[in-house]
Design an enzyme around this catalytic site. Structure first.
Site, PDB file in Angstrom:
ATOM      1  CE1 TYR A 204      81.891 -22.901 -50.395  1.00  0.00           C
ATOM      2  CE2 TYR A 204      82.904 -23.090 -52.564  1.00  0.00           C
ATOM      3  CZ  TYR A 204      82.144 -23.631 -51.548  1.00  0.00           C
ATOM      4  OH  TYR A 204      81.650 -24.910 -51.673  1.00  0.00           O
ATOM      5  CE  LYS A 208      85.260 -25.713 -49.225  1.00  0.00           C
ATOM      6  NZ  LYS A 208      84.601 -26.870 -48.591  1.00  0.00           N
TER       7      LYS A 208
END
Length: 324
Positions: A204, A208
């Site tokens: 994740y 990002k």
């Protein structure tokens, strides 16, 4: 700037200084926006903030039923604003690259311009997850698919930029404090991006960081067309992404550092409308709840400025060209 201090600044930011009061009722009549992931969480909160502005807003998401429910909830507000926005549904499944061009075509069939797109959608995935095309799930839905979608809409962004006020046409990507906490060295590890999720928070965080790389490279490529591309960290917010936790843990983290989703919408509002976001700050990273600062990790900042943003963009392009 120490890592503890930068984390504190992201987890406990100062109050927003740019709010719905700075984007007045009726001020966006004639403008057209897309907000992905807008049927819940931060995207939903942003639609609510923008509803009085008179814009045309496409509420984009995977579930037509949830989108329509969100639209019905927002438009049923009483009293109704004097210049309500026109809210339209747009089906968009970021887990499946084959659906992206159809979504862009459906939008283009109705509109001749696009003033702002907020690439907001994207949740967390468990270990072992891949997109329908076999890309690591976070990279697929947070980076590859949104870049393809934005690329398909580029002619409409350019069309808007030809007549819109200077620096008002924008592409807004979504970062996170997980860039600092969990992204690999240099932001993205290309050895992992075409494999199933191996560590949910690390992957994740990498996605990002990838979003910031796309903002940087988008600024470089599109700036000449009058398009501003930035990445914002909306903050730590009480949204459905935390529903994976049990009630006790959820209550604990809400009490410690989660803010109402409206505060994340303020970060997005700043990114879309603040005059601080302009040609001179194109490619910027925006901290909660509306502050322009460099990304909080020096290795990610260095990678983005030394060619990795371009490399990542080109990897995204190769990834979708295999399938669409």
């Amino acid at each position: 700037m120490s890592s503890l201090y930068t984390l504190w600044q992201q987890f406990y930011p100062p109050a927003p200084t740019f709010t719905e009061k700075d984007v007045g009722a009726g001020s966006q009549v004639g403008k057209v926006f897309i907000i992905t992931g807008a049927n819940s969480g931060i995207g939903y909160a942003l639609v609510k903030l923008l509803y009085p502005t008179g814009a045309t807003i496409y509420v984009a998401g995977r579930s037509p039923q949830k989108i329509q429910t969100a639209i019905n909830e927002i438009t049923s507000v009483s009293p109704s604003p004097s210049t309500p926005a026109t809210l339209k549904p747009l089906h968009l499944d970021l887990d499946d690259l084959t659906s992206i061009k159809a979504a862009a075509a459906a939008f283009a069939a109705q509109e001749s311009r696009l003033d702002i797109i907020w690439n907001n959608a994207g949740g967390g995935y468990p270990v072992g997850s891949v997109s329908k095309q076999g890309i690591e799930a976070h990279m697929g839905s947070h980076c590859v698919a949104p870049l393809l979608f934005t690329n398909e809409l580029l002619p409409l962004l350019r069309a808007a930029a030809r007549t819109a006020p200077k620096d008002s046409v924008r592409v807004v990507w979504t970062g996170s404090a997980q860039i600092q906490l969990n992204a690999p060295q240099g932001g993205v590890d290309f050895a992992r991006v075409e494999k199933p999720t191996t560590h949910d928070m690390q992957d994740y965080g990498a996605a990002k960081a990838g979003n910031w790389f796309l903002a940087v490279e988008g600024a470089r490529r599109w700036g000449k067309d009058g398009i501003v591309s930035v990445c914002q960290n909306p903050g730590n917010l009480s949204t459905p992404i935390y529903d994976i936790f049990g009630w006790f843990m959820l209550a604990l983290i809400r009490g410690l550092f989660l803010y109402d989703a409206k505060y994340g919408a303020y970060t997005m509002l700043f990114s879309g409308f603040s005059p601080e976001v302009n040609k001179g700050t194109n490619g910027a990273y925006i901290w909660p709840f509306g502050r322009i600062k460099p990304p909080p990790r020096a290795d990610v900042l260095q990678a983005g400025s030394e060619g990795k943003a371009k490399e990542f963009w080109e990897w995204c392009e190769r990834s979708w060209k295999k399938h669409v």
